[in-house]
Write an enzyme that holds these catalytic residues in place. Sequence first.
Site, short mmCIF file in Angstrom:
data_model
loop_
_atom_site.label_atom_id
_atom_site.label_comp_id
_atom_site.label_asym_id
_atom_site.label_seq_id
_atom_site.Cartn_x
_atom_site.Cartn_y
_atom_site.Cartn_z
N PRO A 38 40.32 35.46 44.76
CA PRO A 38 40.44 35.52 42.85
C PRO A 38 39.21 36.94 42.69
O PRO A 38 38.18 36.47 43.44
CB PRO A 38 40.60 34.99 42.54
N ASP A 39 39.87 38.01 42.08
CA ASP A 39 38.56 38.69 41.71
C ASP A 39 38.73 38.15 39.95
O ASP A 39 38.62 37.19 40.26
CB ASP A 39 39.33 40.36 41.14
N PHE A 40 37.21 38.78 39.62
CA PHE A 40 36.56 38.41 38.40
C PHE A 40 37.60 38.58 36.82
O PHE A 40 37.69 37.75 36.57
CB PHE A 40 35.24 38.85 37.85
N ARG A 41 37.83 39.97 36.69
CA ARG A 41 38.66 40.31 35.76
C ARG A 41 39.82 40.32 35.29
O ARG A 41 40.30 41.36 34.46
CB ARG A 41 37.26 41.61 35.10
N ASN A 112 29.60 42.31 46.72
CA ASN A 112 31.39 41.17 47.14
C ASN A 112 30.29 39.88 47.74
O ASN A 112 29.22 40.06 48.29
CB ASN A 112 32.35 41.03 48.29
N ASP A 114 31.55 37.32 49.96
CA ASP A 114 32.27 36.43 51.17
C ASP A 114 31.81 37.03 52.40
O ASP A 114 32.98 35.97 53.42
CB ASP A 114 33.72 37.01 50.05
N HIS A 131 24.45 42.31 45.53
CA HIS A 131 24.63 40.50 44.60
C HIS A 131 24.84 39.16 45.49
O HIS A 131 24.35 38.68 45.17
CB HIS A 131 26.13 40.30 43.51
P1 OAD Z 1 36.13 42.77 38.56
O1 OAD Z 1 37.24 41.34 38.74
O2 OAD Z 1 35.48 43.28 37.88
O3 OAD Z 1 36.97 44.63 39.10
C1 OAD Z 1 37.83 43.91 40.31
C2 OAD Z 1 38.24 45.24 39.90
O4 OAD Z 1 39.80 45.53 41.89
C3 OAD Z 1 39.70 45.73 39.08
O5 OAD Z 1 39.46 47.04 38.81
C4 OAD Z 1 41.09 45.67 39.62
O6 OAD Z 1 42.33 45.81 39.05
C5 OAD Z 1 41.23 45.69 40.60
N1 OAD Z 1 42.17 45.59 42.17
C6 OAD Z 1 42.04 44.02 41.86
N2 OAD Z 1 42.64 43.46 43.24
C7 OAD Z 1 43.04 44.93 43.30
C8 OAD Z 1 44.07 45.70 44.51
N3 OAD Z 1 44.38 44.49 45.74
N4 OAD Z 1 43.81 46.66 45.15
C9 OAD Z 1 42.46 47.31 44.58
N5 OAD Z 1 42.75 47.14 43.20
C10 OAD Z 1 41.79 45.89 42.77
O7 OAD Z 1 35.69 42.71 40.06
P2 OAD Z 1 34.30 43.97 40.53
O8 OAD Z 1 33.65 44.44 39.67
O9 OAD Z 1 33.59 42.83 42.31
O10 OAD Z 1 29.02 38.94 39.96
O11 OAD Z 1 32.82 42.44 39.66
C11 OAD Z 1 31.22 42.98 39.84
C12 OAD Z 1 30.88 41.59 39.49
O12 OAD Z 1 30.73 40.56 38.30
C13 OAD Z 1 30.70 40.79 40.91
O13 OAD Z 1 30.12 41.15 42.25
C14 OAD Z 1 30.47 39.69 39.93
C15 OAD Z 1 30.67 39.24 38.77
O14 OAD Z 1 30.22 38.95 37.47
C16 OAD Z 1 28.28 38.03 40.14
O15 OAD Z 1 28.85 36.80 40.31
C17 OAD Z 1 26.65 38.23 40.15
#
Ligand code: OAD
Length: 272
Positions: A38-41, A112, A114, A131
């Site tokens: 999963p992503d974060f946001r 990332n 991972d 990170h």
């Molecule tokens: P976010 O979850 O903030 O953002 C993910 C982005 O990818 C969003 O804009 C989604 O719309 C997009 N997205 C998700 N799945 C996708 C897909 N299959 N294709 C295209 N776009 C997609 O994640 P990060 O930006 O990586 O830090 O978050 C930054 C940091 O916040 C992380 O490194 C983590 C977190 O807190 C730490 O843990 C220190």
Amino acid sequence: RTLSDRSLAAVADLIRSGRAKRIVVMTGAGISTAAGIPDFRSPKTGLYHNLARLNLPHPEAVFDIDFFREDPRPFYVLAKELYPGNFQPTVSHAFIALLARKGLLRMLFTQNIDCLERAAGVPPELIIEAHGSFATQRCIECKTPFPDDAMRAHVERGDPPSCPREGCDGLVKPDIVFFGERLPDAFYEGSSIAAQADLVLVMGTSLTVHPFAGLPRLAPEPVPRVLLNRECVGDLGTRADDVLRLGTCDAGVRDLADALGWRGELESAWEE
Ligand code: OAD
């Protein structure tokens, strides 16, 4: 202007003509969601929306160093789910590895943790893990390293290890950058590389966490910046030579590979 128009075809022309050969890629959790991480946001599916069960004061607390000192268990619940080894690289990772193989990747900046870039074959010297990662771990107080195999066992049990050094009872944490911690020196030392890019590729990040979020701005105009992401982020799209390809990263890299005539090569590299 550097591009004939704001399209992936124009970006492909730039690469094929040899005018883009110091490509800097900037990635986030969105390039790994197709791998099952999963992503974060993202609404509904993002980690921060699914942490209610951990009883945190606020979602980001799970990666906050002060909160970790108080209670490391929520992080270890998550660590078990995110631990590398259970996931395979996506075609987006394979595309970055292909750029490297063709000698076109100047540097990959990833947020990332991972380790899927390495798994896909991007050479470690071309990766800046802004990170940190799960690859190593140490005591948060005296910094004594902790062995990998013991760490794996602790993570599987959801049991936070403590420092192996006599007389220190500090907590052990993977070398992931938490909120409240400084990024690795490699990030600051490497930032000038972003300023020397002749093409920037931003993929799968919301660009909300600083200082990483400032990287795309370091590329001077008119260096083209391409965004492969579900949504528009940061200031991407505000410059004349920004190219936005909204949708999944995997679909975006496949389109770009088609335009480059690399599609077959990309798919076979990914299947390997
Ligand atoms: P976010 O979850 O903030 O953002 C993910 C982005 O990818 C969003 O804009 C989604 O719309 C997009 N997205 C998700 N799945 C996708 C897909 N299959 N294709 C295209 N776009 C997609 O994640 P990060 O930006 O990586 O830090 O978050 C930054 C940091 O916040 C992380 O490194 C983590 C977190 O807190 C730490 O843990 C220190």
